[in-house]
Design a protein around this motif. Structure first.
Motif, PDB file in Angstrom:
ATOM      1  N   SER A  30       0.890  -1.136  -0.025  1.00 56.16           N
ATOM      2  CA  SER A  30      -0.123  -0.162  -0.054  1.00 56.16           C
ATOM      3  C   SER A  30       0.723   1.284   0.089  1.00 56.16           C
ATOM      4  O   SER A  30       0.366   2.197  -0.609  1.00 56.16           O
ATOM      5  CB  SER A  30      -1.035   0.064   1.161  1.00 56.16           C
ATOM      6  N   ARG A  31       1.886   1.148   0.841  1.00 52.79           N
ATOM      7  CA  ARG A  31       2.753   2.481   0.950  1.00 52.79           C
ATOM      8  C   ARG A  31       3.597   2.631  -0.483  1.00 52.79           C
ATOM      9  O   ARG A  31       3.782   3.804  -0.758  1.00 52.79           O
ATOM     10  CB  ARG A  31       3.849   2.226   2.152  1.00 52.79           C
ATOM     11  N   ARG A  32       3.840   1.425  -1.204  1.00 55.79           N
ATOM     12  CA  ARG A  32       4.334   1.781  -2.427  1.00 55.79           C
ATOM     13  C   ARG A  32       3.603   2.393  -3.512  1.00 55.79           C
ATOM     14  O   ARG A  32       4.236   3.268  -4.626  1.00 55.79           O
ATOM     15  CB  ARG A  32       4.684   0.450  -3.014  1.00 55.79           C
ATOM     16  N   VAL A  33       2.435   2.484  -3.408  1.00 58.07           N
ATOM     17  CA  VAL A  33       1.326   3.040  -4.324  1.00 58.07           C
ATOM     18  C   VAL A  33       0.878   4.265  -3.767  1.00 58.07           C
ATOM     19  O   VAL A  33       0.197   4.953  -4.576  1.00 58.07           O
ATOM     20  CB  VAL A  33       0.335   1.922  -4.995  1.00 58.07           C
ATOM     21  N   ASP A  34       0.664   4.165  -2.429  1.00 59.47           N
ATOM     22  CA  ASP A  34       0.245   5.591  -1.806  1.00 59.47           C
ATOM     23  C   ASP A  34       0.924   5.907  -0.727  1.00 59.47           C
ATOM     24  O   ASP A  34       0.938   5.630   0.402  1.00 59.47           O
ATOM     25  CB  ASP A  34      -1.092   4.951  -1.247  1.00 59.47           C
ATOM     26  N   ARG A  35       2.140   6.728  -0.990  1.00 60.14           N
ATOM     27  CA  ARG A  35       3.043   7.196  -0.037  1.00 60.14           C
ATOM     28  C   ARG A  35       2.557   8.190   0.943  1.00 60.14           C
ATOM     29  O   ARG A  35       2.827   8.137   1.977  1.00 60.14           O
ATOM     30  CB  ARG A  35       4.226   7.804  -0.735  1.00 60.14           C
ATOM     31  N   THR A  36       1.466   8.842   0.727  1.00 56.62           N
ATOM     32  CA  THR A  36       0.951   9.731   1.437  1.00 56.62           C
ATOM     33  C   THR A  36      -0.127   9.069   2.626  1.00 56.62           C
ATOM     34  O   THR A  36      -0.292   9.679   3.880  1.00 56.62           O
ATOM     35  CB  THR A  36       0.270  11.016   1.015  1.00 56.62           C
ATOM     36  N   GLY A  37      -0.526   8.136   1.979  1.00 56.33           N
ATOM     37  CA  GLY A  37      -1.505   7.271   3.199  1.00 56.33           C
ATOM     38  C   GLY A  37      -2.959   7.944   2.981  1.00 56.33           C
ATOM     39  O   GLY A  37      -3.698   7.411   3.876  1.00 56.33           O
ATOM     40  N   GLN A  38      -3.222   8.664   2.113  1.00 58.70           N
ATOM     41  CA  GLN A  38      -4.598   9.592   2.048  1.00 58.70           C
ATOM     42  C   GLN A  38      -5.723   8.500   1.600  1.00 58.70           C
ATOM     43  O   GLN A  38      -6.864   8.743   2.077  1.00 58.70           O
ATOM     44  CB  GLN A  38      -4.432  10.700   0.982  1.00 58.70           C
ATOM     45  N   ARG A  39      -5.140   7.472   0.756  1.00 62.42           N
ATOM     46  CA  ARG A  39      -6.426   6.587   0.311  1.00 62.42           C
ATOM     47  C   ARG A  39      -6.197   5.341   0.738  1.00 62.42           C
ATOM     48  O   ARG A  39      -6.852   4.295   0.256  1.00 62.42           O
ATOM     49  CB  ARG A  39      -6.546   6.515  -1.206  1.00 62.42           C
ATOM     50  N   THR A  40      -5.536   5.037   1.914  1.00 59.91           N
ATOM     51  CA  THR A  40      -5.342   3.810   2.516  1.00 59.91           C
ATOM     52  C   THR A  40      -6.048   3.895   3.855  1.00 59.91           C
ATOM     53  O   THR A  40      -5.689   4.734   4.930  1.00 59.91           O
ATOM     54  CB  THR A  40      -3.826   3.474   2.594  1.00 59.91           C
ATOM     55  N   LEU A  41      -6.601   2.768   4.310  1.00 56.95           N
ATOM     56  CA  LEU A  41      -7.358   2.417   5.175  1.00 56.95           C
ATOM     57  C   LEU A  41      -7.168   1.214   5.959  1.00 56.95           C
ATOM     58  O   LEU A  41      -6.960   0.154   5.204  1.00 56.95           O
ATOM     59  CB  LEU A  41      -8.941   2.639   5.384  1.00 56.95           C
ATOM     60  N   VAL A  42      -6.771   0.809   7.367  1.00 53.98           N
ATOM     61  CA  VAL A  42      -6.680  -0.310   7.868  1.00 53.98           C
ATOM     62  C   VAL A  42      -7.755  -0.941   8.715  1.00 53.98           C
ATOM     63  O   VAL A  42      -7.700  -0.014   9.865  1.00 53.98           O
ATOM     64  CB  VAL A  42      -5.219  -0.485   8.583  1.00 53.98           C
ATOM     65  N   ALA A  43      -8.450  -1.910   8.518  1.00 52.15           N
ATOM     66  CA  ALA A  43      -9.387  -2.338   9.351  1.00 52.15           C
ATOM     67  C   ALA A  43      -8.759  -3.285  10.510  1.00 52.15           C
ATOM     68  O   ALA A  43      -8.486  -4.528   9.949  1.00 52.15           O
ATOM     69  CB  ALA A  43     -10.709  -2.909   8.523  1.00 52.15           C
ATOM     70  N   VAL A  44      -8.752  -3.225  11.537  1.00 51.88           N
ATOM     71  CA  VAL A  44      -8.078  -4.032  12.604  1.00 51.88           C
ATOM     72  C   VAL A  44      -9.218  -5.192  13.247  1.00 51.88           C
ATOM     73  O   VAL A  44      -9.915  -4.511  13.801  1.00 51.88           O
ATOM     74  CB  VAL A  44      -7.390  -3.364  13.550  1.00 51.88           C
ATOM     75  N   THR A  45      -9.140  -6.231  12.736  1.00 54.19           N
ATOM     76  CA  THR A  45     -10.139  -7.175  13.324  1.00 54.19           C
ATOM     77  C   THR A  45      -9.597  -8.097  14.618  1.00 54.19           C
ATOM     78  O   THR A  45      -8.434  -8.023  14.946  1.00 54.19           O
ATOM     79  CB  THR A  45     -10.435  -8.270  12.042  1.00 54.19           C
TER      80      THR A  45
END
Length: 436
Positions: A30-45
């Motif tokens: 995810s970091r490789r394609v979205d360095r700013t993290g603006q469009r990445t979410l992590v759902a912790v189950t």
């Protein structure tokens, strides 16, 4: 990677609470394609099963990504029951209650998804709109160009195009219409029983102090205007007939080009009708002007006119004079004109009869010039205005399709048949079936 690389896509990582987030492979991708993290979410189950150290892991956030901790449904819990249990868990658990409320629960996850989606749309939408516009402009240009090319092949170059048989050889049909127009013009016959009556009447009315051997110009112009007025409706009828055929061909071609996008046919047909009407009105105006010109001016540079006039006089006047003076026959044959009745000329003065005959033969010779000129004019203008129409239609269709709500937007509309199927399916889902 192909699914997470586009900037308009949201990346959702679903990780178990026991995983080390900073070293997780999915996070690194995810970091490789979205360095700013603006469009990445992590759902912790499984937050309830691995609560130890979880507050520190989601709070540290060394990779600048939004984390949302959730609780999995257990057993046969309903959605509402699971959400209640989730809320109680993050409120009462010694460790999990330490996590900020903006980072826990399914509702928070849904809200963050919506917020992230809004950010992405606001950022990417202008580029998407520009790309769509460029593609649509390119498609529209090809569409109007293809339409124009097909019409030129059919109506101007006479090429055979895959259309119904009645439209395959348009040049042949147009040429036939010109020939029919020519026949109609020549079919406007003369009065063979009242030979020279109109000419003598006009000569008497235009009498004056002048040499009697010369035909008054006014008399010829007056008779010419009368003859032109009698056939003035024929050029107008010709234009209407031809343009009706051009319209049918154009709509057939348009329908063929819109086969893949039937929702475009109606706006494009309207644009074509506007172009047809615009050019037709100009063609009709030209035809009206041509008729008025023939009425107002008697002129030709055709050298055959004088030769034909002299030949008609020399070949027929002696025969007419002999028949009238000797009163031998009520009917005689006039070369180049036809059989005429002459008994009403027995008592007409020779000078008046000669002037009337001279005027008549002049009109016969000049009328042949007028009819040829009308046919030639109609054929030339037909090709000219068809070319103008093809060009105008391409411009009109292109412009209409670019207008908001008139053309391109129609491509996004579902055909009525598809929409009706969707409504029926929705009705079947929303209306509960009667239990047995």
């Amino acid at each position: 990677m192909e699914h997470i690389t586009p900037e308009q896509n949201i990346i959702v990582n679903v990780l178990s609470a026991e995983v080390e987030f900073t070293t997780c492979e999915s996070i690194r991708l995810s970091r490789r394609v979205d360095r700013t993290g603006q469009r990445t979410l992590v759902a912790v189950t499984k937050s309830d099963r691995h609560a130890d150290y979880l507050p520190e892991k989601v709070t540290t956030n060394a990779v600048n990504i939004s984390y949302v901790c959730v609780r999995n449904r257990i057993g046969n819990e309903t959605f509402d029951e699971a959400r209640i249990q989730e809320a109680n868990l993050f409120k009462s658990h010694p460790s999990l209650s330490m996590i900020d409320k903006s980072r826990v629960g399914i509702p928070v996850l849904a809200q963050k998804l919506v917020q992230t989606h809004d950010v992405i749309i606001s950022k990417c939408l202008p580029n998407i709109v520009n790309e769509i516009k460029e593609k649509l402009d390119e498609w529209t240009s090809r569409m109007s160009g293809s339409l124009k090319e097909t019409l030129e092949k059919l109506l101007i170059h006479g090429e055979v195009v895959c259309l119904p048989d009645k439209h395959k050889r348009c040049d042949t049909r147009l040429a036939k219409m010109v020939d029919e127009f020519k026949i109609e013009l020549h079919a406007e016959g003369e009065s063979f029983e009242n030979f020279l009556v109109d000419e003598m009447r006009v000569l008497k009315e235009s009498g004056g102090i002048r040499l009697s051997q010369f035909v008054p110009e006014y008399a010829f112009s007056y008779l010419l205007r009368q003859k032109v007025s009698k056939i003035s409706d024929l050029p107008i009828s010709f234009v209407n007939k031809v343009w009706s055929y051009v319209e049918s061909v154009s709509f057939e071609v348009l329908k063929d080009h819109c086969e893949s996008f039937p929702q475009l046919y109606s706006p494009m047909k309207k644009a074509s009708q506007n172009a047809l009407e615009k050019i037709k009105n100009k063609f009709l105006q030209r035809a009206t002007d041509m008729i008025e010109m023939e009425k107002n001016t008697n002129y030709t540079c055709d050298p055959n006119f004088l030769a034909s006039w002299k030949e008609l006089k020399s070949a027929n006047y002696d025969r007419l004079s002999d028949a009238v003076e000797r009163r031998r026959s009520k009917w005689i044959a006039i070369k180049g004109y036809g059989d005429v009745k002459v008994d009403h000329l027995f008592d007409v003065p020779a000078n008046l009869r000669e002037q009337a005959f001279d005027l008549k033969m002049m009109m016969v010779a000049y009328w042949a010039v007028v009819l040829r000129r009308m046919v030639d004019w109609s054929a030339l203008n037909l090709r000219y205005w068809i070319q103008k129409f093809v060009t105008e239609m391409g411009i009109s269709v292109f412009t209409n399709m670019m207008l908001s709500g008139c053309g391109i937007e129609k491509m996004r509309e579902e055909p009525r048949s598809v929409a009706e199927k969707g409504i029926l399916s929705l009705t079947e889902v929303t209306e509960p079936k009667n239990s047995i």
